[in-house]
Design a protein around this motif. Structure first.
Motif, PDB file in Angstrom:
ATOM      1  N   LEU A  59       0.840  -1.189   0.000  1.00 36.62           N
ATOM      2  CA  LEU A  59       0.000   0.000   0.000  1.00 36.62           C
ATOM      3  C   LEU A  59       0.880   1.244   0.000  1.00 36.62           C
ATOM      4  CD1 LEU A  59      -2.767   1.374   0.199  1.00 36.62           C
ATOM      5  CD2 LEU A  59      -2.574   1.181   2.687  1.00 36.62           C
ATOM      6  N   LEU A  60       0.652   2.120  -0.991  1.00 39.59           N
ATOM      7  CA  LEU A  60       1.361   3.389  -1.086  1.00 39.59           C
ATOM      8  C   LEU A  60       0.347   4.519  -0.969  1.00 39.59           C
ATOM      9  CD1 LEU A  60       3.802   2.641  -4.045  1.00 39.59           C
ATOM     10  CD2 LEU A  60       4.190   2.347  -1.594  1.00 39.59           C
ATOM     11  N   ASN A  61       0.680   5.550  -0.225  1.00 45.87           N
ATOM     12  CA  ASN A  61      -0.223   6.667   0.019  1.00 45.87           C
ATOM     13  C   ASN A  61       0.189   7.865  -0.832  1.00 45.87           C
ATOM     14  OD1 ASN A  61      -2.021   8.515   0.990  1.00 45.87           O
ATOM     15  ND2 ASN A  61      -1.405   8.346   3.132  1.00 45.87           N
ATOM     16  N   ALA A  62      -0.722   8.280  -1.734  1.00 48.08           N
ATOM     17  CA  ALA A  62      -0.440   9.443  -2.582  1.00 48.08           C
ATOM     18  C   ALA A  62      -0.729  10.753  -1.878  1.00 48.08           C
ATOM     19  CB  ALA A  62      -1.261   9.360  -3.875  1.00 48.08           C
ATOM     20  N   GLY A  63      -1.406  10.691  -0.727  1.00 55.09           N
ATOM     21  CA  GLY A  63      -1.724  11.908   0.002  1.00 55.09           C
ATOM     22  C   GLY A  63      -3.059  12.486  -0.425  1.00 55.09           C
ATOM     23  N   THR A  64      -3.159  13.805  -0.449  1.00 57.02           N
ATOM     24  CA  THR A  64      -4.411  14.506  -0.722  1.00 57.02           C
ATOM     25  C   THR A  64      -4.320  15.269  -2.030  1.00 57.02           C
ATOM     26  OG1 THR A  64      -4.864  14.763   1.633  1.00 57.02           O
ATOM     27  CG2 THR A  64      -6.022  16.253   0.144  1.00 57.02           C
ATOM     28  N   VAL A  65      -5.362  15.129  -2.868  1.00 57.77           N
ATOM     29  CA  VAL A  65      -5.467  15.918  -4.093  1.00 57.77           C
ATOM     30  C   VAL A  65      -6.513  16.998  -3.869  1.00 57.77           C
ATOM     31  CG1 VAL A  65      -7.075  14.207  -5.075  1.00 57.77           C
ATOM     32  CG2 VAL A  65      -5.989  15.885  -6.561  1.00 57.77           C
ATOM     33  N   ALA A  66      -6.172  18.240  -4.185  1.00 61.00           N
ATOM     34  CA  ALA A  66      -7.070  19.369  -4.012  1.00 61.00           C
ATOM     35  C   ALA A  66      -6.973  20.257  -5.241  1.00 61.00           C
ATOM     36  CB  ALA A  66      -6.703  20.152  -2.745  1.00 61.00           C
ATOM     37  N   GLU A  67      -7.874  21.258  -5.319  1.00 65.54           N
ATOM     38  CA  GLU A  67      -7.804  22.199  -6.423  1.00 65.54           C
ATOM     39  C   GLU A  67      -6.446  22.894  -6.417  1.00 65.54           C
ATOM     40  OE1 GLU A  67      -9.846  22.439  -8.721  1.00 65.54           O
ATOM     41  OE2 GLU A  67     -11.884  22.012  -8.030  1.00 65.54           O
ATOM     42  N   GLY A  68      -5.743  22.802  -7.534  1.00 59.21           N
ATOM     43  CA  GLY A  68      -4.442  23.439  -7.643  1.00 59.21           C
ATOM     44  C   GLY A  68      -3.331  22.722  -6.923  1.00 59.21           C
ATOM     45  N   ALA A  69      -3.609  21.548  -6.359  1.00 59.74           N
ATOM     46  CA  ALA A  69      -2.604  20.808  -5.593  1.00 59.74           C
ATOM     47  C   ALA A  69      -2.677  19.328  -5.944  1.00 59.74           C
ATOM     48  CB  ALA A  69      -2.797  21.017  -4.096  1.00 59.74           C
ATOM     49  N   PRO A  70      -2.034  18.911  -7.030  1.00 56.45           N
ATOM     50  CA  PRO A  70      -2.035  17.493  -7.406  1.00 56.45           C
ATOM     51  C   PRO A  70      -1.343  16.631  -6.363  1.00 56.45           C
ATOM     52  CG  PRO A  70      -1.289  18.894  -9.225  1.00 56.45           C
ATOM     53  CD  PRO A  70      -1.316  19.754  -7.995  1.00 56.45           C
TER      54      PRO A  70
ATOM     55  N   GLU B 293      -8.133  21.563 -13.766  1.00 54.90           N
ATOM     56  CA  GLU B 293      -6.805  21.969 -14.213  1.00 54.90           C
ATOM     57  C   GLU B 293      -6.502  21.517 -15.642  1.00 54.90           C
ATOM     58  OE1 GLU B 293      -3.823  21.074 -11.181  1.00 54.90           O
ATOM     59  OE2 GLU B 293      -5.455  21.043  -9.715  1.00 54.90           O
ATOM     60  N   LEU B 294      -7.449  20.845 -16.293  1.00 54.70           N
ATOM     61  CA  LEU B 294      -7.253  20.470 -17.690  1.00 54.70           C
ATOM     62  C   LEU B 294      -7.207  21.724 -18.555  1.00 54.70           C
ATOM     63  CD1 LEU B 294      -9.818  17.534 -17.939  1.00 54.70           C
ATOM     64  CD2 LEU B 294      -7.322  17.303 -17.985  1.00 54.70           C
ATOM     65  N   PRO B 295      -6.368  21.753 -19.583  1.00 53.57           N
ATOM     66  CA  PRO B 295      -6.377  22.900 -20.497  1.00 53.57           C
ATOM     67  C   PRO B 295      -7.668  22.925 -21.305  1.00 53.57           C
ATOM     68  CG  PRO B 295      -4.954  21.158 -21.333  1.00 53.57           C
ATOM     69  CD  PRO B 295      -5.355  20.734 -19.952  1.00 53.57           C
ATOM     70  N   VAL B 296      -8.196  24.111 -21.539  1.00 55.72           N
ATOM     71  CA  VAL B 296      -9.416  24.264 -22.329  1.00 55.72           C
ATOM     72  C   VAL B 296      -9.025  24.246 -23.805  1.00 55.72           C
ATOM     73  CG1 VAL B 296     -11.419  25.692 -22.816  1.00 55.72           C
ATOM     74  CG2 VAL B 296     -10.491  25.596 -20.491  1.00 55.72           C
ATOM     75  N   LEU B 297      -9.591  23.293 -24.551  1.00 55.97           N
ATOM     76  CA  LEU B 297      -9.260  23.093 -25.957  1.00 55.97           C
ATOM     77  C   LEU B 297     -10.439  23.483 -26.837  1.00 55.97           C
ATOM     78  CD1 LEU B 297      -7.652  19.555 -25.550  1.00 55.97           C
ATOM     79  CD2 LEU B 297      -6.463  21.765 -25.547  1.00 55.97           C
ATOM     80  N   THR B 298     -10.155  23.889 -28.053  1.00 60.66           N
ATOM     81  CA  THR B 298     -11.212  24.188 -29.022  1.00 60.66           C
ATOM     82  C   THR B 298     -10.857  23.580 -30.366  1.00 60.66           C
ATOM     83  OG1 THR B 298     -10.183  26.310 -29.613  1.00 60.66           O
ATOM     84  CG2 THR B 298     -11.873  26.350 -27.885  1.00 60.66           C
ATOM     85  N   GLY B 299     -11.889  23.253 -31.126  1.00 60.02           N
ATOM     86  CA  GLY B 299     -11.680  22.679 -32.445  1.00 60.02           C
ATOM     87  C   GLY B 299     -11.401  21.196 -32.394  1.00 60.02           C
ATOM     88  N   PRO B 300     -11.191  20.568 -33.553  1.00 58.97           N
ATOM     89  CA  PRO B 300     -10.919  19.123 -33.610  1.00 58.97           C
ATOM     90  C   PRO B 300      -9.637  18.766 -32.858  1.00 58.97           C
ATOM     91  CG  PRO B 300     -11.492  19.984 -35.778  1.00 58.97           C
ATOM     92  CD  PRO B 300     -11.291  21.176 -34.897  1.00 58.97           C
ATOM     93  N   GLN B 301      -9.684  17.613 -32.187  1.00 55.32           N
ATOM     94  CA  GLN B 301      -8.527  17.105 -31.440  1.00 55.32           C
ATOM     95  C   GLN B 301      -8.221  15.697 -31.921  1.00 55.32           C
ATOM     96  OE1 GLN B 301      -7.046  19.232 -29.194  1.00 55.32           O
ATOM     97  NE2 GLN B 301      -8.637  20.708 -29.799  1.00 55.32           N
TER      98      GLN B 301
ATOM     99  N   VAL C 250      -5.532   7.592  -2.183  1.00 56.58           N
ATOM    100  CA  VAL C 250      -5.501   9.043  -2.338  1.00 56.58           C
ATOM    101  C   VAL C 250      -6.783   9.602  -1.747  1.00 56.58           C
ATOM    102  CG1 VAL C 250      -6.537   9.024  -4.649  1.00 56.58           C
ATOM    103  CG2 VAL C 250      -5.083  10.944  -3.966  1.00 56.58           C
ATOM    104  N   VAL C 251      -6.718  10.807  -1.212  1.00 57.14           N
ATOM    105  CA  VAL C 251      -7.878  11.462  -0.624  1.00 57.14           C
ATOM    106  C   VAL C 251      -8.205  12.705  -1.441  1.00 57.14           C
ATOM    107  CG1 VAL C 251      -8.823  12.598   1.422  1.00 57.14           C
ATOM    108  CG2 VAL C 251      -7.315  10.614   1.671  1.00 57.14           C
ATOM    109  N   ARG C 252      -9.464  12.816  -1.874  1.00 55.60           N
ATOM    110  CA  ARG C 252      -9.924  13.990  -2.619  1.00 55.60           C
ATOM    111  C   ARG C 252     -10.437  15.038  -1.636  1.00 55.60           C
ATOM    112  NH1 ARG C 252     -14.424  12.109  -4.716  1.00 55.60           N
ATOM    113  NH2 ARG C 252     -15.635  13.268  -3.170  1.00 55.60           N
ATOM    114  N   ASP C 253      -9.860  16.230  -1.703  1.00 53.08           N
ATOM    115  CA  ASP C 253     -10.261  17.320  -0.823  1.00 53.08           C
ATOM    116  C   ASP C 253     -11.019  18.362  -1.642  1.00 53.08           C
ATOM    117  OD1 ASP C 253     -10.593  19.194   1.144  1.00 53.08           O
ATOM    118  OD2 ASP C 253      -8.497  19.822   1.218  1.00 53.08           O
TER     119      ASP C 253
END
Length: 254
Positions: free
Chosen positions: A65-76, A163-171, A89-92
């Motif tokens: 078991l490995l602990n990734a810690g806490t993921v929050a807005e702006g804090a991966p 935190e995903l980049p906002v994309l436009t048009g075909p990808q 992992v814990v979602r905050d």
């Protein structure tokens, strides 16, 4: 600009595009910790082929078991290891969670899944890298758990979908990814070519606008193990998650 994926939602920040969670998508389907495969509370789409289920193995290598810690807005949250592992992992906060796997130095077969899932988040021969939408739910347990089977060193990073980049048009691209499309569109066409005979596609489209269930779904799932060109009639802006090792193109529609 606030954008809403359905009637039962509430806002979270999405940089220039505040994205709201799709409520009622599901609840955990396995022993804690472990997120459920995300599904929609919206009406069932007309095209819903999905890859054949692959049960989580009941036996296999020992996984520390490995602990990734806490993921929050702006804090991966990031965790690294070598070989098989259980990851906690814990979602905050209230946001969708995106997991980015880097197993480029691995060998053999790689599987990333969660307790109780009937199909993995990602699987394929090493080297394997990919990005997966592992939680789009509101009201799920903040404690999340994952299982990784791999040989060699790897890194797994959890972050908010805001935190995903906002994309436009075909990808277009190859392999598993999560796209945030900022286009105002009636839906998206997804074209897919398998990487080989064992490859498949599982695509999830989640609208981020206020969708009237009487006129269209707030989200849908489509896919298969053969080349396809399907239209997801889900209003955009929104998120498109593609779980595959193959090649794909996503084109916003008028």
């Amino acid at each position: 600009m606030p954008i809403r994926p359905g009637a039962r939602t509430r806002a979270v920040a999405l940089l220039a595009l505040p994205l709201l969670l799709l409520a009622g998508c599901g609840t955990p389907d396995g022993p804690e910790p472990g997120p459920e495969a995300a599904t929609s509370a919206a009406p069932a789409p007309s095209a819903t082929p999905t890859p054949a289920p692959s049960p989580t193995p009941s036996t296999g290598p020992e996984r520390p078991l490995l602990n990734a810690g806490t993921v929050a807005e702006g804090a991966p949250a990031t965790v690294s290891g070598e070989g098989p592992a259980r990851i906690a992992v814990v979602r905050d906060g209230d946001f969708g969670v995106v997991a980015q796997l880097d197993c480029a130095a691995c060998t053999g077969d790689v599987v990333l899944t969660s307790d109780g899932r009937m199909s993995p988040w990602g699987a394929g021969p090493a080297p394997l890298t990919g990005t997966y939408l592992v939680d789009v739910l509101e009201g799920t347990d903040a404690k999340q758990g994952f299982l990784l089977d791999a040989a060699g060193p790897w890194t797994l990073t959890f972050s908010s979908w805001n935190e995903l980049p906002v994309l436009t048009g075909p990808q277009q691209g190859t392999g598993a990814t999560v796209l945030l499309l900022g286009d105002t569109a009636s839906g998206a066409r997804i074209d897919y070519t398998p990487a080989g005979p064992d490859d498949s596609l599982l695509a999830r489209v989640v609208s981020a606008v206020d969708v009237d269930p009487a006129t269209g779904p707030a989200s849908l799932v489509l896919g298969g193990d053969e080349a396809l060109s399907e239209t997801a009639e889900v209003a955009l802006p929104g998120v498109v998650a593609l779980s595959t090792n193959g090649t794909w193109t996503v084109t916003p529609l008028p």
